[in-house]
Design a protein around this motif. Structure first.
Motif, short mmCIF file in Angstrom:
data_model
loop_
_atom_site.label_atom_id
_atom_site.label_comp_id
_atom_site.label_asym_id
_atom_site.label_seq_id
_atom_site.Cartn_x
_atom_site.Cartn_y
_atom_site.Cartn_z
N TRP A 1 -11.27 -0.90 13.14
CA TRP A 1 -11.26 -1.96 14.14
C TRP A 1 -10.25 -1.63 15.24
CZ3 TRP A 1 -7.77 -5.83 15.79
CH2 TRP A 1 -8.34 -6.85 16.56
N CYS A 2 -9.09 -1.15 14.83
CA CYS A 2 -8.05 -0.81 15.82
C CYS A 2 -8.44 0.44 16.61
CB CYS A 2 -6.72 -0.58 15.12
SG CYS A 2 -5.97 -2.07 14.43
N GLY A 3 -8.96 1.44 15.93
CA GLY A 3 -9.24 2.71 16.59
C GLY A 3 -7.98 3.56 16.69
N ARG A 4 -8.14 4.86 16.65
CA ARG A 4 -7.00 5.80 16.63
C ARG A 4 -6.10 5.63 17.86
NH1 ARG A 4 -3.82 8.59 13.27
NH2 ARG A 4 -3.19 10.57 14.12
N ALA A 5 -6.65 5.24 18.99
CA ALA A 5 -5.87 5.13 20.23
C ALA A 5 -5.19 3.76 20.37
CB ALA A 5 -6.77 5.38 21.43
N PHE A 6 -5.25 2.93 19.36
CA PHE A 6 -4.65 1.59 19.41
C PHE A 6 -3.19 1.67 19.83
CE2 PHE A 6 -2.35 -1.87 17.21
CZ PHE A 6 -3.02 -2.97 17.73
N ASP A 7 -2.86 0.92 20.88
CA ASP A 7 -1.47 0.89 21.34
C ASP A 7 -0.95 -0.54 21.43
OD1 ASP A 7 -2.80 -0.01 23.56
OD2 ASP A 7 -1.85 1.37 24.96
N GLY A 8 -1.58 -1.40 20.68
CA GLY A 8 -1.16 -2.79 20.63
C GLY A 8 -0.01 -2.99 19.66
N VAL A 9 0.17 -4.21 19.22
CA VAL A 9 1.29 -4.57 18.37
C VAL A 9 0.85 -4.79 16.93
CG1 VAL A 9 3.09 -6.31 17.97
CG2 VAL A 9 2.50 -5.64 20.31
N LEU A 10 1.59 -4.20 16.01
CA LEU A 10 1.46 -4.51 14.60
C LEU A 10 2.67 -5.37 14.25
CD1 LEU A 10 0.69 -0.99 13.07
CD2 LEU A 10 -0.94 -2.82 13.55
N ALA A 11 2.46 -6.64 14.05
CA ALA A 11 3.55 -7.55 13.70
C ALA A 11 3.49 -7.77 12.20
CB ALA A 11 3.42 -8.86 14.45
N LEU A 12 4.46 -7.23 11.50
CA LEU A 12 4.49 -7.31 10.04
C LEU A 12 5.43 -8.43 9.62
CD1 LEU A 12 4.64 -3.47 9.49
CD2 LEU A 12 2.66 -4.95 9.15
N ASP A 13 4.87 -9.62 9.45
CA ASP A 13 5.66 -10.77 9.04
C ASP A 13 5.98 -10.63 7.55
OD1 ASP A 13 6.97 -13.19 9.28
OD2 ASP A 13 5.17 -14.37 8.92
N GLU A 14 7.13 -11.14 7.15
CA GLU A 14 7.57 -11.01 5.77
C GLU A 14 7.53 -9.53 5.35
OE1 GLU A 14 8.93 -13.48 4.11
OE2 GLU A 14 8.41 -15.03 5.54
N ALA A 15 8.01 -8.67 6.23
CA ALA A 15 7.92 -7.22 6.03
C ALA A 15 8.58 -6.75 4.75
CB ALA A 15 8.53 -6.49 7.23
N HIS A 16 9.55 -7.50 4.26
CA HIS A 16 10.22 -7.12 3.01
C HIS A 16 9.25 -7.06 1.83
CE1 HIS A 16 10.30 -11.51 3.06
NE2 HIS A 16 10.20 -11.41 1.76
N LYS A 17 8.07 -7.65 1.97
CA LYS A 17 7.08 -7.58 0.91
C LYS A 17 6.53 -6.16 0.75
CE LYS A 17 5.69 -12.37 0.95
NZ LYS A 17 4.61 -13.34 1.06
N ALA A 18 6.83 -5.28 1.70
CA ALA A 18 6.39 -3.89 1.63
C ALA A 18 7.50 -2.97 1.13
CB ALA A 18 5.90 -3.43 3.00
N LYS A 19 8.55 -3.53 0.53
CA LYS A 19 9.66 -2.70 0.07
C LYS A 19 9.29 -1.97 -1.22
CE LYS A 19 12.09 -6.23 -2.59
NZ LYS A 19 13.27 -7.04 -2.68
N ASN A 20 10.11 -0.97 -1.53
CA ASN A 20 9.96 -0.15 -2.73
C ASN A 20 8.64 0.62 -2.71
OD1 ASN A 20 12.47 -1.05 -3.68
ND2 ASN A 20 11.53 -2.83 -4.66
N GLU A 21 8.28 1.17 -3.83
CA GLU A 21 7.05 1.96 -3.92
C GLU A 21 5.91 1.08 -4.42
OE1 GLU A 21 7.67 5.60 -6.04
OE2 GLU A 21 9.51 6.01 -4.96
N THR A 22 5.50 0.15 -3.58
CA THR A 22 4.43 -0.77 -3.93
C THR A 22 3.15 -0.39 -3.19
OG1 THR A 22 4.99 -2.27 -2.13
CG2 THR A 22 6.08 -2.67 -4.26
N LYS A 23 2.06 -1.00 -3.58
CA LYS A 23 0.80 -0.79 -2.85
C LYS A 23 0.93 -1.31 -1.42
CE LYS A 23 -2.31 -0.88 -6.81
NZ LYS A 23 -3.44 -1.57 -7.45
N SER A 24 1.68 -2.40 -1.26
CA SER A 24 1.90 -2.94 0.08
C SER A 24 2.65 -1.94 0.95
CB SER A 24 2.68 -4.26 0.02
OG SER A 24 1.93 -5.26 -0.60
N ALA A 25 3.68 -1.32 0.38
CA ALA A 25 4.45 -0.32 1.13
C ALA A 25 3.55 0.85 1.54
CB ALA A 25 5.63 0.19 0.30
N ALA A 26 2.75 1.33 0.61
CA ALA A 26 1.85 2.45 0.92
C ALA A 26 0.87 2.08 2.03
CB ALA A 26 1.09 2.87 -0.34
N ALA A 27 0.34 0.85 1.99
CA ALA A 27 -0.60 0.41 3.03
C ALA A 27 0.08 0.30 4.38
CB ALA A 27 -1.22 -0.93 2.63
#
Length: 131
Positions: A26-52
């Motif tokens: 959907w974004c496409g490789r040339a996407f230059d918009g914003v990725l706003a990662l709210d509650e970003a701490h949910k992607a900490k450590n070696e989790t599936k969320s972090a990998a994504a």
């Protein structure tokens, strides 16, 4: 491909490989918009969320990334998902996130405090304190 729009996605959605692939298409490789990662701490450590989150940033190199969290990082491994902070890679003392985590961890609390001061002084961080 959709020319514009807003996509809201949960971390639970992003950890499903088929859904992450849809988001990337959907974004496409040339996407230059914003990725706003709210509650970003949910992607900490070696989790599936972090990998994504890491894959999302790697696959969308022109995207502007905003990490939003009211939860502080208490150890270096909690920041590995935040690849756009410039804590490792070219022009830094650490070539990889693994080296960053290892070196800061081995430096103990003093290294974490120095890291916190460096990040706080960087234009990459904006903090607001609610009184």
């Amino acid at each position: 491909m959709i020319k514009s729009g807003v996509l809201f996605a949960t971390y639970a959605l992003l950890v499903r490989e088929a859904r992450l692939a849809e988001v990337l298409r959907w974004c496409g490789r040339a996407f230059d918009g914003v990725l706003a990662l709210d509650e970003a701490h949910k992607a900490k450590n070696e989790t599936k969320s972090a990998a994504a989150v890491i894959k999302l940033q790697d696959q969308l190199p022109s995207a502007r990334v905003v990490y939003v969290s009211a939860t502080g990082a208490s150890e270096p491994g909690h920041l590995v998902y935040a690849s756009r902070l410039g804590l490792w890679g070219a022009g830094t003392p650490f070539s990889t996130p693994v080296e960053f985590e290892s070196e800061i961890q081995s430096g103990g609390i003093g290294a974490m405090e120095l890291l916190a001061m460096q990040v706080a002084a960087s234009p990459a961080l904006r903090a607001r304190q609610v009184l």
